[in-house]
Write a protein that holds these residues in place. Structure first.
Motif, PDB file in Angstrom:
ATOM      1  N   UNK A 218       0.731  -1.244  -0.088  1.00 46.71           N
ATOM      2  CA  UNK A 218       0.075  -0.104   0.010  1.00 46.71           C
ATOM      3  C   UNK A 218       0.933   1.263   0.107  1.00 46.71           C
ATOM      4  N   UNK A 219       2.077   1.221   0.541  1.00 47.99           N
ATOM      5  CA  UNK A 219       2.829   2.341   0.674  1.00 47.99           C
ATOM      6  C   UNK A 219       3.195   2.726  -1.063  1.00 47.99           C
ATOM      7  N   UNK A 220       3.821   1.914  -1.793  1.00 53.68           N
ATOM      8  CA  UNK A 220       4.053   2.266  -3.275  1.00 53.68           C
ATOM      9  C   UNK A 220       2.505   2.596  -3.964  1.00 53.68           C
ATOM     10  N   UNK A 221       1.570   2.049  -3.434  1.00 48.36           N
ATOM     11  CA  UNK A 221       0.351   2.300  -4.283  1.00 48.36           C
ATOM     12  C   UNK A 221      -0.157   3.635  -4.341  1.00 48.36           C
ATOM     13  N   UNK A 222       0.143   4.421  -3.096  1.00 50.57           N
ATOM     14  CA  UNK A 222      -0.104   5.706  -3.047  1.00 50.57           C
ATOM     15  C   UNK A 222       0.788   6.406  -4.238  1.00 50.57           C
ATOM     16  N   UNK A 223       1.894   6.061  -4.252  1.00 53.79           N
ATOM     17  CA  UNK A 223       2.957   6.754  -5.309  1.00 53.79           C
ATOM     18  C   UNK A 223       2.153   6.365  -6.691  1.00 53.79           C
ATOM     19  N   UNK A 224       2.095   4.961  -7.101  1.00 54.46           N
ATOM     20  CA  UNK A 224       1.757   4.708  -8.511  1.00 54.46           C
ATOM     21  C   UNK A 224       0.324   5.396  -8.668  1.00 54.46           C
ATOM     22  N   UNK A 225      -0.553   5.475  -7.985  1.00 55.52           N
ATOM     23  CA  UNK A 225      -1.797   5.968  -8.247  1.00 55.52           C
ATOM     24  C   UNK A 225      -1.569   7.424  -8.454  1.00 55.52           C
ATOM     25  N   UNK A 226      -0.946   8.203  -8.050  1.00 58.36           N
ATOM     26  CA  UNK A 226      -0.436   9.583  -8.209  1.00 58.36           C
ATOM     27  C   UNK A 226       0.325   9.682  -9.441  1.00 58.36           C
ATOM     28  N   UNK A 227       1.210   8.737  -9.883  1.00 57.43           N
ATOM     29  CA  UNK A 227       2.033   8.798 -11.149  1.00 57.43           C
ATOM     30  C   UNK A 227       0.921   8.373 -12.339  1.00 57.43           C
ATOM     31  N   UNK A 228       0.301   7.389 -12.263  1.00 58.69           N
ATOM     32  CA  UNK A 228      -0.789   7.445 -13.247  1.00 58.69           C
ATOM     33  C   UNK A 228      -1.832   8.651 -13.673  1.00 58.69           C
ATOM     34  N   UNK A 229      -2.033   9.205 -12.464  1.00 61.11           N
ATOM     35  CA  UNK A 229      -2.626  10.597 -12.470  1.00 61.11           C
ATOM     36  C   UNK A 229      -1.776  11.601 -13.306  1.00 61.11           C
TER      37      UNK A 229
END
Length: 346
Positions: free
Chosen positions: A89-100
Motif C-alpha cells: 500500500x505504500x508504493x500504491x499511493x505513489x503509483x496512483x499519483x503517477x498514473x494521474x
C-alpha cells in the motif's frame, strides 16, 4: 516503438475541456464532471468518495488486550501480514499519483488523487494497528519485512519491476502493464492476508483490526473496479497494444502472481487454526478468475469460477458497500473511541 508519455501540463486553455484521450491526448485541465469523455467515470468517483474513513476512528481497545494472549504463531503471522500490506500500500499511493500525472483526462487525475489519498490512509492504518498492540521495536520489525523477508521479496519482485519500469519509462504499454499489476494488487495480492484477519474475527479475536481490514478491503474493491475499467478503455483507445503478445503477457503475470500468492499463504498461514490451505489456494485462483473477467479476459482456472471459501463471503466479494460480521450477520459499523486507540479504557 512504444508511445512515450509526458507529464501533463496543469492548464492548457487552448485545448478542449473534454479530453481527447485518456493518455497522450489533449485537454485544458479544466474538469467539468457534467461533460466527460467517459461519463460513467463520475459514478466511479461517487462510489470511491463515499468510502471516506479514518483509521483513528476504529476502536482498538479489545485488540490491545487480546494481542499478547495470541499464540506465538498467530502473533508472527499478524506482524508478517501487516508488513506485507504496508509493503504494497505504500508504493500504491505513489503509483496512483503517477498514473494521474500522465493521464490527459482530468477526471482520471481527480479519481486517481482520491485513490492515492485512500491508499495513504491504508498505510497509516497499519502503523495505527501496530502502535496499538505491540512495542515500537516490533512495529519497526514488521515494516522491515518487505525489505528483508526473502519469501516476500521474491513475491513482490515482478510488481517492483513493472512499477519501476513505468516510473522510469512512461509509455502507453508501461502504463497498461502498471494497471494490470494495480488490478492484481487490489484484487488478489491482499486476499490471503485479509483471510487471516477475517478468520481471527470469526473466532472473535482482534475484531478491531478485522474491522479496519474490512474497510480497506471495501476500498480496494472499488479501486479495482475503476482501474479495470480504465485499463479496458485505454486498451480500446490504443488498439495497437491489444495484441496476442500482450494478452499472453497478462495471463503469464496472473499465473505467476497466483503461484507467488499461494507460496506466501503456505509460508505465513500454515498451522493457523481455521485456515485450510487447500481451500485458500482455490480461493486465490477464484480471485484471479474474477480479476481477469474485470479486465475483459477469459478465466484461467475453469474449476474455480465459484468461491470455494464459503465462510469468507460475509466479509468480501460484494460490491454494494455492505460488510457483515460472520458471527453476528449484521452491518459492521465503527465504534469510535474518545481517546487515541482506546487507552483510556484499559
Amino acid at each position: 516503438m512504444p508511445k512515450t508519455l509526458d507529464k501533463v501540463a496543469v492548464l492548457e486553455p487552448l485545448n478542449p475541456n473534454k479530453s481527447t484521450a485518456l493518455f497522450g491526448g489533449k485537454a485544458s485541465g479544466i474538469l467539468n464532471w457534467n461533460d466527460l469523455a467517459y461519463p460513467h467515470f463520475y459514478n466511479h468517483r461517487e462510489q470511491i468518495r463515499a468510502l471516506f474513513w479514518r483509521a483513528s476512528e476504529v476502536d482498538m481497545t479489545q485488540d490491545i488486550k487480546q494481542f499478547p494472549t495470541l499464540p506465538e504463531k498467530e502473533q508472527d503471522a499478524f506482524l508478517k501480514i501487516i508488513g506485507l500490506l504496508a509493503t504494497l500500500d505504500g508504493p500504491q499511493t505513489d503509483i496512483a499519483a503517477r498514473i494521474g500525472h500522465y493521464s490527459t483526462d482530468p477526471s482520471v487525475k481527480s479519481i486517481m488523487a482520491t485513490i492515492a489519498d485512500q491508499e495513504s490512509e491504508h498505510n497509516h492504518s497499519y502503523a495505527y494497528v501496530l502502535s496499538s498492540v505491540t512495542s515500537f521495536d516490533r512495529q519497526n520489525e514488521s515494516f522491515e519485512t518487505g525489505r528483508k523477508d526473502e519469501v516476500l521479496l521474491k513475491r513482490n519482485e515482478r510488481i517492483m519491476q513493472v512499477y519501476n519500469e513505468f516510473a522510469l519509462n512512461p509509455s502507453i504499454e508501461n502504463v497498461l502493464k502498471a494497471m494490470v499489476y494495480t488490478a492484481l494488487l487490489e484484487g488478489l495480492f491482499f486476499y490471503s492476508g485479509f483471510a487471516f484477519f477475517y478468520n481471527m474475527a470469526r473466532n472473535q479475536k482482534m475484531v478491531g483490526t478485522s474491522t479496519m481490514i474490512s474497510y480497506i478491503n471495501r476500498d480496494e474493491l472499488q479501486h479495482g473496479r475503476f482501474i479495470s475499467d480504465l485499463f479496458r478503455a485505454t486498451l480500446a483507445e490504443n488498439p495497437e497494444c491489444n495484441t496476442a503478445e500482450f494478452t499472453d503477457w497478462v495471463y503469464g503475470q496472473f499465473r505467476h502472481s497466483v503461484d507467488q500468492e499461494m507460496n506466501w499463504s503456505r509460508y505465513v498461514l500454515d498451522g493457523i487454526d481455521g485456515i485450510d490451505l487447500i481451500e485458500m489456494e482455490g480461493y486465490i485462483k477464484y480471485r484471479a478468475n474474477k480479476m481477469l473477467r474485470m479486465l475483459g479476459l477469459s478465466e484461467m482456472y475453469e474449476d474455480y469460477v465459484d468461491n470455494p471459501m464459503k465462510w469468507i463471503r460475509a466479509y468480501v466479494d460484494n460490491f454494494d458497500d455492505t460488510k457483515t460480521d460472520f458471527f453476528e450477520q449484521k452491518s459492521r459499523q465503527y465504534t469510535k473511541t474518545s481517546d487515541l486507540n482506546g487507552f483510556d479504557e484499559l
